[in-house]
Write an enzyme that holds these catalytic residues in place. Structure first.
Site, PDB file in Angstrom:
ATOM      1  CB  SER A   1      10.148  -6.730  19.476  1.00 40.12           C
ATOM      2  OG  SER A   1       9.152  -5.962  18.836  1.00 40.12           O
TER       3      SER A   1
ATOM      4  CE1 TYR B   1      12.739  -2.106  21.095  1.00 44.12           C
ATOM      5  CE2 TYR B   1      11.185  -2.724  19.364  1.00 44.12           C
ATOM      6  CZ  TYR B   1      11.594  -2.775  20.692  1.00 44.12           C
ATOM      7  OH  TYR B   1      10.866  -3.506  21.598  1.00 44.12           O
TER       8      TYR B   1
HETATM    9  N1  NAP Z   1       5.776  -2.676  25.213  1.00 42.91           N
HETATM   10  C1  NAP Z   1       5.797  -3.210  24.005  1.00 42.91           C
HETATM   11  O1  NAP Z   1       4.932  -2.911  23.162  1.00 42.91           O
HETATM   12  C2  NAP Z   1       6.870  -4.187  23.608  1.00 42.91           C
HETATM   13  C3  NAP Z   1       6.692  -4.907  22.415  1.00 42.91           C
HETATM   14  C4  NAP Z   1       7.663  -5.813  22.031  1.00 42.91           C
HETATM   15  C5  NAP Z   1       8.778  -6.015  22.816  1.00 42.91           C
HETATM   16  N2  NAP Z   1       8.930  -5.305  23.969  1.00 42.91           N
HETATM   17  C6  NAP Z   1      10.155  -5.596  24.736  1.00 42.91           C
HETATM   18  O2  NAP Z   1       9.791  -6.002  26.038  1.00 42.91           O
HETATM   19  C7  NAP Z   1      10.822  -5.660  26.968  1.00 42.91           C
HETATM   20  C8  NAP Z   1      10.205  -4.881  28.119  1.00 42.91           C
HETATM   21  O3  NAP Z   1       9.609  -3.710  27.591  1.00 42.91           O
HETATM   22  P1  NAP Z   1       8.505  -2.866  28.358  1.00 42.91           P
HETATM   23  O4  NAP Z   1       7.480  -2.499  27.368  1.00 42.91           O
HETATM   24  O5  NAP Z   1       8.118  -3.550  29.616  1.00 42.91           O
HETATM   25  O6  NAP Z   1       9.376  -1.561  28.652  1.00 42.91           O
HETATM   26  P2  NAP Z   1       9.341  -0.540  29.890  1.00 42.91           P
HETATM   27  O7  NAP Z   1       7.962  -0.439  30.440  1.00 42.91           O
HETATM   28  O8  NAP Z   1      10.024   0.673  29.367  1.00 42.91           O
HETATM   29  O9  NAP Z   1      10.267  -1.255  30.981  1.00 42.91           O
HETATM   30  C9  NAP Z   1      11.622  -1.481  30.696  1.00 42.91           C
HETATM   31  C10 NAP Z   1      12.272  -2.190  31.859  1.00 42.91           C
HETATM   32  O10 NAP Z   1      13.656  -2.399  31.505  1.00 42.91           O
HETATM   33  C11 NAP Z   1      14.470  -1.724  32.460  1.00 42.91           C
HETATM   34  N3  NAP Z   1      15.630  -1.146  31.817  1.00 42.91           N
HETATM   35  C12 NAP Z   1      15.661  -0.223  30.815  1.00 42.91           C
HETATM   36  N4  NAP Z   1      16.929   0.087  30.515  1.00 42.91           N
HETATM   37  C13 NAP Z   1      17.716  -0.646  31.353  1.00 42.91           C
HETATM   38  C14 NAP Z   1      19.106  -0.769  31.550  1.00 42.91           C
HETATM   39  N5  NAP Z   1      19.984  -0.056  30.817  1.00 42.91           N
HETATM   40  N6  NAP Z   1      19.549  -1.617  32.498  1.00 42.91           N
HETATM   41  C15 NAP Z   1      18.693  -2.334  33.251  1.00 42.91           C
HETATM   42  N7  NAP Z   1      17.357  -2.254  33.125  1.00 42.91           N
HETATM   43  C16 NAP Z   1      16.876  -1.422  32.182  1.00 42.91           C
HETATM   44  C17 NAP Z   1      13.603  -0.650  33.087  1.00 42.91           C
HETATM   45  O11 NAP Z   1      14.097  -0.343  34.366  1.00 42.91           O
HETATM   46  P3  NAP Z   1      14.510   1.161  34.790  1.00 42.91           P
HETATM   47  O12 NAP Z   1      13.251   1.975  34.731  1.00 42.91           O
HETATM   48  O13 NAP Z   1      15.064   1.032  36.150  1.00 42.91           O
HETATM   49  O14 NAP Z   1      15.516   1.610  33.780  1.00 42.91           O
HETATM   50  C18 NAP Z   1      12.242  -1.373  33.122  1.00 42.91           C
HETATM   51  O15 NAP Z   1      12.164  -2.214  34.233  1.00 42.91           O
HETATM   52  C19 NAP Z   1      11.846  -4.849  26.176  1.00 42.91           C
HETATM   53  O16 NAP Z   1      12.912  -5.685  25.787  1.00 42.91           O
HETATM   54  C20 NAP Z   1      11.062  -4.407  24.956  1.00 42.91           C
HETATM   55  O17 NAP Z   1      11.897  -4.148  23.867  1.00 42.91           O
HETATM   56  C21 NAP Z   1       8.010  -4.409  24.391  1.00 42.91           C
END
Ligand code: NAP
Length: 246
Positions: free
Chosen positions: A142, A156
């Site tokens: 991130s 985080y």
């Molecule tokens: N969105 C942003 O602005 C942003 C920015 C920078 C980085 N990121 C990074 O991008 C990645 C994806 O984020 P996102 O925004 O797509 O988040 P999201 O919409 O909350 O999706 C998270 C995904 O990870 C899975 N997950 C969560 N906890 C888990 C666990 N303990 N074991 C296995 N799977 C798990 C969830 O599945 P379940 O629902 O089944 O738990 C879901 O498929 C993360 O690493 C996040 O830190 C996001």
């Protein structure tokens, strides 16, 4: 449709929704057989599998909580057993627990570290044993590794800083085997991790492009890093943030 990943086998952690699901869709569209993990969104995971199988893809969903090291290792084994190998690992699963400093519990600290950092190490350790020359490891960090931006994001940000430095170390470990390791650092992207419209409006003026990212845009960078074309990119943290850090 490009089939640049035809014959490749991928595992994406956290592929049931958000950025992970977009990466699953993109790698499958590019011709890879794709396994992905989820922890609680079973119905969403099934829907992704149905959608991609209907389109002719080879897809496998695996229930595996990233906080459980054995489950992460099991996901790697299931992928190899089902598809016959492993060429691409995308460590995407992540959680965001924000709390004021005074209220941040050590239980939450440990959970953040277990899912966002330890699981990435465990997954790479298990996956690398199966990878051949040309293998690809992609972590999802991130921009918070470089700019926390707001209060309550210290833990985080720490986890994502750890991912950036782990990526450099793993690139050194796996480079001699011809396996690349790179870290994607998304900026604010519209997913359920970032659900609040008021937050979006607050963030937009901070972005050079005046908008948040879309999950498919992050997936495009993952597809590039997974491709043969990216064979000389390793140990890099690549920011994709609409100019949030600019
Ligand atoms: N969105 C942003 O602005 C942003 C920015 C920078 C980085 N990121 C990074 O991008 C990645 C994806 O984020 P996102 O925004 O797509 O988040 P999201 O919409 O909350 O999706 C998270 C995904 O990870 C899975 N997950 C969560 N906890 C888990 C666990 N303990 N074991 C296995 N799977 C798990 C969830 O599945 P379940 O629902 O089944 O738990 C879901 O498929 C993360 O690493 C996040 O830190 C996001």
């Amino acid at each position: 449709m490009s089939q640049s990943l035809s014959g490749k086998i991928a595992l994406v952690t956290g592929g049931s929704r958000g950025i992970g699901a977009a990466i699953v869709r993109r790698l499958a569209a590019d011709g890879a057989a794709v396994a992905f993990t989820y922890s609680s969104s079973e119905a969403r995971a099934k829907a992704v599998v149905e959608e991609l199988e209907t389109a002719g893809g080879r897809v496998l969903s695996i229930h595996a909580d990233s906080a459980d090291a054995q489950a992460v290792r099991g996901a790697v084994s299931l992928t190899v057993n089902r598809f016959g190998g492993l060429d691409i690992l995308v460590s995407n699963a992540g959680i965001l627990i924000r709390n004021p400093l005074d209220d941040y519990s050590l239980e939450d600290f440990d959970r953040m570290f277990a899912v966002n950092v330890r699981a990435v190490f465990v997954g790479v350790q298990a996956a690398a044993r199966h990878m051949k020359e040309g293998g690809r490891v992609i972590t999802i960090g991130s921009v918070t590794a470089e700019r926390s931006g707001f209060p309550t994001s210290a833990v985080y940000s720490m986890t994502k800083g750890a991912i950036a430095s782990m990526t450099r170390g793993l690139a050194r470990d796996l480079g001699p085997r011809g396996i690349t390791v790179n870290n994607i650092q998304p900026g604010p992207t519209v997913t359920e991790m970032n659900p609040n419209e008021e937050d979006h409006e607050r963030l937009k003026p901070l972005m050079a492009l005046g908008r948040l990212g879309e999950d498919r845009e992050i997936a495009g960078l993952a597809a590039y890093l997974a491709s043969e074309e990216a064979g000389f990119v390793t140990g890099a943290s690549l920011t994709i943030d609409g100019g949030y850090l600019a």
